[in-house]
Scaffold this motif. Structure first.
Motif, PDB file in Angstrom:
ATOM      1  N   ALA A 243      -6.702  -1.282   0.065  1.00 44.43           N
ATOM      2  CA  ALA A 243      -5.931  -0.999  -1.149  1.00 44.43           C
ATOM      3  C   ALA A 243      -4.692  -1.888  -1.223  1.00 44.43           C
ATOM      4  CB  ALA A 243      -5.529   0.477  -1.188  1.00 44.43           C
ATOM      5  N   GLY A 244      -4.018  -2.058  -0.090  1.00 37.00           N
ATOM      6  CA  GLY A 244      -2.824  -2.894  -0.059  1.00 37.00           C
ATOM      7  C   GLY A 244      -3.134  -4.365  -0.265  1.00 37.00           C
TER       8      GLY A 244
ATOM      9  N   GLN B 275       0.843  -1.201   0.000  1.00 33.91           N
ATOM     10  CA  GLN B 275       0.000   0.000   0.000  1.00 33.91           C
ATOM     11  C   GLN B 275       0.876   1.247   0.000  1.00 33.91           C
ATOM     12  OE1 GLN B 275      -3.761  -0.150   2.002  1.00 33.91           O
ATOM     13  NE2 GLN B 275      -3.395   1.768   3.072  1.00 33.91           N
TER      14      GLN B 275
ATOM     15  N   CYS C  26      -3.734  -4.922  -3.887  1.00 35.09           N
ATOM     16  CA  CYS C  26      -2.447  -4.896  -4.587  1.00 35.09           C
ATOM     17  C   CYS C  26      -1.691  -6.198  -4.368  1.00 35.09           C
ATOM     18  CB  CYS C  26      -1.626  -3.709  -4.105  1.00 35.09           C
ATOM     19  SG  CYS C  26      -0.091  -3.446  -5.018  1.00 35.09           S
TER      20      CYS C  26
ATOM     21  N   PRO D 154      -5.407   5.884   2.074  1.00 37.72           N
ATOM     22  CA  PRO D 154      -4.364   4.853   2.101  1.00 37.72           C
ATOM     23  C   PRO D 154      -3.003   5.381   2.549  1.00 37.72           C
ATOM     24  CG  PRO D 154      -5.708   4.596   0.151  1.00 37.72           C
ATOM     25  CD  PRO D 154      -6.115   5.901   0.779  1.00 37.72           C
TER      26      PRO D 154
END
Length: 202
Positions: free
Chosen positions: A59-60, A13, A63, A31
């Motif tokens: 979000a992390g 993130q 990803c 984030p």
């Protein structure tokens, strides 16, 4: 494995925000704030408490899921920076003086952050300077590529360095939780399953 997945998600993130700042001139507010705030959490009963909660790492986690899923979904720039961060963390972890100096400085910056907010430009500038002075010199410089217009701006450079410091903090946490490079080879399936499970809860 769940806690290791959270730590890696936090690392990615932060790296993702570095990439956004380098190419677009700004990060995603929430984030980035989650990553920066983690620098001021020194004691926590659970891994996710360092980042507020697992929702703050959505979000992390996305990803990380993409990075683990396969070549088509993987962002090679993020992979490269993340691997360089892990290498830098090893050098940092082997230097007790640097670790103590960073900890002491973070305690000072935390007091300022409590008044102005963790993502205030002055706080990000102080964190960026700390990274440049105490962490970056310990290993090969992490090369961040992007739009030269943004990377020529002092404020963006400070924010990128602050986010890299947060990435190193996540890498330290990952190592403390028993993480190693072998996770990406011998425990990839378990890591992927843990990540998908966490994503289903955010």
């Amino acid at each position: 494995m769940k806690d290791r997945a959270l730590a890696l998600a936090a690392l990615l993130q932060a790296v993702e925000q570095v990439n956004l700042m380098a190419n677009q001139g700004q990060a995603q507010t929430e984030p980035l704030a989650t990553c920066i705030n983690s620098l001021f959490v020194f004691d926590a009963d659970q891994t996710e408490q360092i980042y507020g909660n697992r929702h703050q790492l959505k979000a992390g986690l996305k990803c990380l899921s993409n990075q683990l899923h396969g070549e088509a979904a993987r962002d090679n720039t993020i992979t490269r920076i993340a691997l360089n961060v892990l290498h830098l963390e090893r050098q940092f972890n082997r230097n007790p003086q640097a670790m103590q100096a960073v900890h002491a400085k973070l305690l000072d910056i935390k007091i300022q952050a409590e008044n102005s907010g963790a993502t205030h430009p002055d706080i990000l500038a102080a964190l960026g300077a700390l990274y440049a002075e105490k962490v970056s010199p310990l290993g090969p410089k992490i090369m961040v590529q992007g739009n030269p217009v943004y990377l020529a701006q002092a404020q963006v450079v400070s924010e990128v360095r602050a986010a890299l410091l947060a990435a190193v903090r996540a890498a330290v946490l990952w190592r403390q939780l028993g993480g190693s490079y072998w996770d990406f080879f011998l425990s990839r399936r378990q890591l992927n399953e843990a990540t998908r499970g966490l994503l289903g809860q955010v």
